[in-house]
Scaffold this active site. Structure first.
Site, PDB file in Angstrom:
ATOM      1  N   SER A 142      33.647  67.465  -7.101  1.00  9.81           N
ATOM      2  CA  SER A 142      32.606  68.397  -7.537  1.00  9.81           C
ATOM      3  C   SER A 142      32.016  69.011  -6.272  1.00  9.81           C
ATOM      4  CB  SER A 142      31.510  67.612  -8.285  1.00  9.81           C
ATOM      5  OG  SER A 142      30.321  68.350  -8.383  1.00  9.81           O
ATOM      6  N   TYR A 155      25.939  60.289  -9.448  1.00  2.00           N
ATOM      7  CA  TYR A 155      27.041  61.265  -9.501  1.00  2.00           C
ATOM      8  C   TYR A 155      27.404  61.732  -8.081  1.00  2.00           C
ATOM      9  CZ  TYR A 155      29.622  65.297 -11.498  1.00  2.00           C
ATOM     10  OH  TYR A 155      30.576  66.215 -11.872  1.00  2.00           O
TER      11      TYR A 155
HETATM   12  P1  NAD Z   1      33.803  66.586 -20.599  1.00  2.00           P
HETATM   13  O1  NAD Z   1      32.657  65.763 -21.044  1.00  2.00           O
HETATM   14  O2  NAD Z   1      34.134  67.846 -21.310  1.00  2.00           O
HETATM   15  O3  NAD Z   1      35.117  65.698 -20.530  1.00  2.00           O
HETATM   16  C1  NAD Z   1      35.118  64.409 -19.979  1.00  2.00           C
HETATM   17  C2  NAD Z   1      36.187  63.589 -20.664  1.00  2.00           C
HETATM   18  O4  NAD Z   1      36.222  62.302 -20.040  1.00  2.00           O
HETATM   19  C3  NAD Z   1      35.881  63.346 -22.168  1.00  2.00           C
HETATM   20  O5  NAD Z   1      37.022  63.670 -22.931  1.00  2.00           O
HETATM   21  C4  NAD Z   1      35.559  61.863 -22.229  1.00  2.00           C
HETATM   22  O6  NAD Z   1      35.955  61.241 -23.443  1.00  2.00           O
HETATM   23  C5  NAD Z   1      36.381  61.337 -21.056  1.00  2.00           C
HETATM   24  N1  NAD Z   1      35.897  60.043 -20.596  1.00  2.00           N
HETATM   25  C6  NAD Z   1      34.626  59.663 -20.340  1.00  2.00           C
HETATM   26  N2  NAD Z   1      34.581  58.364 -19.997  1.00  2.00           N
HETATM   27  C7  NAD Z   1      35.862  57.919 -20.038  1.00  2.00           C
HETATM   28  C8  NAD Z   1      36.474  56.675 -19.791  1.00  2.00           C
HETATM   29  N3  NAD Z   1      35.748  55.596 -19.445  1.00  2.00           N
HETATM   30  N4  NAD Z   1      37.813  56.560 -19.921  1.00  2.00           N
HETATM   31  C9  NAD Z   1      38.547  57.633 -20.299  1.00  2.00           C
HETATM   32  N5  NAD Z   1      38.032  58.842 -20.560  1.00  2.00           N
HETATM   33  C10 NAD Z   1      36.701  58.977 -20.423  1.00  2.00           C
HETATM   34  O7  NAD Z   1      33.490  66.888 -19.051  1.00  2.00           O
HETATM   35  P2  NAD Z   1      34.138  67.893 -17.995  1.00  2.00           P
HETATM   36  O8  NAD Z   1      33.055  68.804 -17.570  1.00  2.00           O
HETATM   37  O9  NAD Z   1      35.424  68.428 -18.433  1.00  2.00           O
HETATM   38  O10 NAD Z   1      34.344  66.874 -16.779  1.00  2.00           O
HETATM   39  C11 NAD Z   1      35.611  66.469 -16.323  1.00  2.00           C
HETATM   40  C12 NAD Z   1      35.492  66.084 -14.846  1.00  2.00           C
HETATM   41  O11 NAD Z   1      35.098  67.220 -14.112  1.00  2.00           O
HETATM   42  C13 NAD Z   1      34.456  64.997 -14.573  1.00  2.00           C
HETATM   43  O12 NAD Z   1      34.939  64.113 -13.580  1.00  2.00           O
HETATM   44  C14 NAD Z   1      33.301  65.780 -14.022  1.00  2.00           C
HETATM   45  O13 NAD Z   1      32.473  65.008 -13.177  1.00  2.00           O
HETATM   46  C15 NAD Z   1      34.017  66.871 -13.268  1.00  2.00           C
HETATM   47  N6  NAD Z   1      33.233  68.059 -12.991  1.00  2.00           N
HETATM   48  C16 NAD Z   1      32.681  68.767 -14.010  1.00  2.00           C
HETATM   49  C17 NAD Z   1      31.938  69.892 -13.708  1.00  2.00           C
HETATM   50  C18 NAD Z   1      31.292  70.720 -14.765  1.00  2.00           C
HETATM   51  O14 NAD Z   1      30.439  71.540 -14.413  1.00  2.00           O
HETATM   52  N7  NAD Z   1      31.640  70.582 -16.027  1.00  2.00           N
HETATM   53  C19 NAD Z   1      31.776  70.284 -12.377  1.00  2.00           C
HETATM   54  C20 NAD Z   1      32.355  69.536 -11.385  1.00  2.00           C
HETATM   55  C21 NAD Z   1      33.096  68.422 -11.698  1.00  2.00           C
END
Ligand code: NAD
Length: 260
Positions: A142, A155
């Site tokens: 991130s 985080y």
């Molecule tokens: P999201 O909530 O849409 O998806 C996250 C997924 O992870 C979900 O399907 C959830 O069921 C799964 N998950 C959670 N805990 C789990 C576990 N213990 N085992 C297996 N699966 C699990 O979120 P997203 O925004 O798509 O995030 C995905 C990644 O991207 C994360 O690592 C997040 O930190 C990172 N990220 C997101 C953003 C953003 O702005 N959305 C920015 C930077 C980084």
């Protein structure tokens, strides 16, 4: 077809960024395992891919469980014959001021992001090594792998930690052609971000619109969210790169919010 016959495991692929990466890899010819806690949504994503004529399977995986990670990776290897690409993407967000951060929430967040990255990497590495074809491991970092924000101590700590893991895997994997890199997105409108908008509004005492404009997008060059497609294209670049020249790196994709 950069991924013809490449076996790709994407964790957290039932939703958001992981789902888009899975769809993109499958379109490129990959055989994609949708690994997630949410089994119904993971199966729906796999069905969406197979109905379009591409190859995917859903596997149940809690990335914090050593037993589940090993069982799921074994299931993928049995079905597709190996592992070429791992995208360690599963993640959550929890916001609290540090002094009020519940220890249980801290441990849960670090377990999903860091234990999950470690366990999935450790489970996939031997398959990449034994096949002798190299491999690509991608960690979902991130902007918070580089930068801090209020309320996000767990985080920010976890996302910085992934860079250390990535660099170590890059060094240990090099002789086997196994590369490791980190993608560092800015804010992307997924369920993870939609959940934190009202939480941040409450914690900071401002409106939800102010959270979007003044907290999330203020430092970008154009006031725009990064998209899941933007992140998936970077994942494709890392996963399909052909040599150890691109390893141990972290690439920020954030509309200029953070500039190296
Ligand atoms: P999201 O909530 O849409 O998806 C996250 C997924 O992870 C979900 O399907 C959830 O069921 C799964 N998950 C959670 N805990 C789990 C576990 N213990 N085992 C297996 N699966 C699990 O979120 P997203 O925004 O798509 O995030 C995905 C990644 O991207 C994360 O690592 C997040 O930190 C990172 N990220 C997101 C953003 C953003 O702005 N959305 C920015 C930077 C980084």
């Amino acid at each position: 077809m950069k991924f013809q016959d490449k076996v790709c495991i994407v964790t957290g692929a039932a939703s958001g960024i992981g789902k888009e990466i899975a769809l993109t890899f499958a379109r490129e010819g990959g055989q994609v395992a949708i690994a997630d806690l949410q089994q119904g949504a993971a199966q729906a994503c796999a069905n969406e891919i197979t109905q379009s004529g591409c190859t995917a399977m859903a596997v149940a995986m809690d990335v914090t469980s050593e037993a589940q990670v090993h069982a799921a990776v074994a299931q993928v290897v049995a079905a597709y014959g190996g592992v070429d690409v791992l995208v360690s993407n599963a993640g959550i967000q929890t916001v609290h001021p540090l002094e009020e951060f519940p220890f249980a929430d801290w441990k849960k967040l670090l377990a999903i992001h860091l234990d999950g990255a470690f366990l999935t990497t450790r489970a996939c590495l031997p398959h990449m090594r034994f096949a002798g074809k190299g491999g690509s491991i991608i960690y979902m970092g991130s902007v918070h792998s580089k930068e801090a924000s209020k309320l996000k101590s767990a985080y920010v700590t976890a996302k910085h930690g992934l860079i250390g893991l990535c660099k170590t895997v890059a060094k240990e994997g090099a002789e086997h052609g196994i590369r490791a890199n980190v993608i560092c997105p800015g804010f992307v409108r997924t369920p993870l971000v939609d959940k934190q908008i009202p939480e941040q509004a409450k914690a900071l005492g401002i409106s939800e619109e102010e959270v979007i404009q003044k907290v999330m997008l203020r430092e970008t060059v154009d006031g725009e969210f990064t998209t899941v497609q933007d992140v998936a294209q970077v994942a494709l670049l890392f996963a399909s790169f052909g040599s150890n020249a691109l390893t141990g790196q972290s690439l920020v994709v954030s509309h200029g919010w953070f500039m190296q």
